[in-house]
Design an enzyme around this catalytic site. Structure first.
Site, PDB file in Angstrom:
ATOM      1  N   SER A  71      -0.551  -7.774 -12.693  1.00 16.44           N
ATOM      2  CA  SER A  71      -1.403  -8.445 -13.673  1.00 16.44           C
ATOM      3  C   SER A  71      -1.909  -9.784 -13.156  1.00 16.44           C
ATOM      4  O   SER A  71      -1.272 -10.446 -12.328  1.00 16.44           O
ATOM      5  CB  SER A  71      -0.635  -8.669 -14.976  1.00 16.44           C
ATOM      6  OG  SER A  71      -0.082  -7.463 -15.443  1.00 16.44           O
TER       7      SER A  71
HETATM    8  N1  SAH Z   1       3.745  -6.248 -15.075  1.00 15.02           N
HETATM    9  C1  SAH Z   1       3.324  -5.382 -14.021  1.00 15.02           C
HETATM   10  C2  SAH Z   1       2.099  -4.612 -14.468  1.00 15.02           C
HETATM   11  C3  SAH Z   1       1.965  -3.327 -13.783  1.00 15.02           C
HETATM   12  S1  SAH Z   1       0.622  -2.352 -14.380  1.00 15.02           S
HETATM   13  C4  SAH Z   1       3.029  -6.169 -12.783  1.00 15.02           C
HETATM   14  O1  SAH Z   1       2.609  -7.321 -12.903  1.00 15.02           O
HETATM   15  O2  SAH Z   1       3.189  -5.642 -11.681  1.00 15.02           O
HETATM   16  C5  SAH Z   1       1.411  -1.442 -15.673  1.00 15.02           C
HETATM   17  C6  SAH Z   1       2.581  -0.590 -15.281  1.00 15.02           C
HETATM   18  O3  SAH Z   1       2.943   0.186 -16.432  1.00 15.02           O
HETATM   19  C7  SAH Z   1       2.315   0.405 -14.162  1.00 15.02           C
HETATM   20  O4  SAH Z   1       3.245   0.216 -13.147  1.00 15.02           O
HETATM   21  C8  SAH Z   1       2.477   1.765 -14.838  1.00 15.02           C
HETATM   22  O5  SAH Z   1       3.031   2.758 -13.997  1.00 15.02           O
HETATM   23  C9  SAH Z   1       3.426   1.431 -15.982  1.00 15.02           C
HETATM   24  N2  SAH Z   1       3.415   2.377 -17.103  1.00 15.02           N
HETATM   25  C10 SAH Z   1       2.371   3.034 -17.656  1.00 15.02           C
HETATM   26  N3  SAH Z   1       2.776   3.813 -18.671  1.00 15.02           N
HETATM   27  C11 SAH Z   1       4.128   3.650 -18.778  1.00 15.02           C
HETATM   28  C12 SAH Z   1       5.147   4.192 -19.627  1.00 15.02           C
HETATM   29  N4  SAH Z   1       4.870   5.072 -20.597  1.00 15.02           N
HETATM   30  N5  SAH Z   1       6.413   3.794 -19.440  1.00 15.02           N
HETATM   31  C13 SAH Z   1       6.740   2.906 -18.456  1.00 15.02           C
HETATM   32  N6  SAH Z   1       5.837   2.357 -17.619  1.00 15.02           N
HETATM   33  C14 SAH Z   1       4.546   2.734 -17.767  1.00 15.02           C
END
Ligand code: SAH
Length: 222
Positions: A71
């Site tokens: 993010s």
């Molecule tokens: N806070 C993280 C954001 C990653 S993007 C960072 O800064 O790196 C969002 C993440 O949510 C992705 O890694 C994706 O795989 C995960 N995601 C999507 N749907 C999900 C679910 N149902 N349960 C757990 N994780 C999920």
């Protein structure tokens, strides 16, 4: 906790770039000094691919593989500020570990962080990274965050870093009294960052503006 001494080859340039990022977030309206300190201290360049590390202190989302992104720092700061509201939290649930950057920020502001990621290689790497950084108050799970993590509920903070079309019921039910849920809600590319607080049996909702997140996907990745 990430020790201040753990700079890993960071030169003056980096310190300056970090300071510039903090100034930018401040100008953009981030007020919580504890959050700004963490943006300065948490080594974001260690959470992205080496090829992208020179861009780690730009205020932008970057790819982390598997079609996901780390993010944007402003969004991490805004969500964290809304979640804590200046308080120290006891138990936080994070859905969407990704590379673990937001997790590391939360780990300094809460006693315990529980984080769920559906893409196994991302979750594993995040776990390894946080261990290397000496962050020990985080528990990781590979699974579907749509259902939350009921075994440790109630939480005084829940943060979701991927966007569902609607707020998942399970997450609301795991939110304790006085707790806050911060979550982007809506269709791809146009989501409303929403803060929901549980107060005396009522749920108070406020909007923190429009954001763009990857979608929250059902089920663990096979
Ligand atoms: N806070 C993280 C954001 C990653 S993007 C960072 O800064 O790196 C969002 C993440 O949510 C992705 O890694 C994706 O795989 C995960 N995601 C999507 N749907 C999900 C679910 N149902 N349960 C757990 N994780 C999920």
């Amino acid at each position: 906790m990430i020790s201040k001494g753990d700079r890993r080859g960071i030169g003056m340039t980096s310190a300056r770039t970090r300071e510039r990022l903090v100034a930018r977030l401040r100008a953009a309206g981030i007020r919580d000094e504890a959050v700004l300190d963490l943006i300065r201290e948490v080594p974001r360049h260690l959470f992205v691919d080496e090829a992208l590390s020179s861009r780690a202190y730009e205020d932008t989302a970057l790819p982390i593989g598997h079609g996901q992104t780390i993010s944007q720092p402003y969004v991490v700061a805004r969500m964290t500020e809304a979640l804590t509201d200046g308080r120290r939290l006891q138990r936080v649930l994070e859905v969407g570990t990704g590379c673990g950057y937001q997790t590391a920020v939360l780990a300094s502001l809460a006693d315990e962080v529980f984080t769920i990621e559906r893409v196994e290689p991302l979750g594993r790497r995040a776990r390894q990274r946080l261990k290397e950084l000496g962050v020990y108050n985080v528990r990781f799970r590979i699974g579907d965050g749509w259902e939350g993590w009921p075994a440790n509920a109630p939480y005084d903070g829940i943060i979701v870093t991927a966007a569902p079309p609607e707020v998942p019921e399970a997450l609301l039910s795991q939110l304790g009294e006085g707790g806050r849920l911060v979550i982007p809600v809506g269709p791809r590319g146009r989501q409303e960052l929403t803060c929901i607080e549980r107060r005396g049996g009522r749920l108070e909702e406020s909007s923190l503006g429009l954001v763009s997140f990857v979608p929250l996907v059902h089920g663990r990745q096979q």
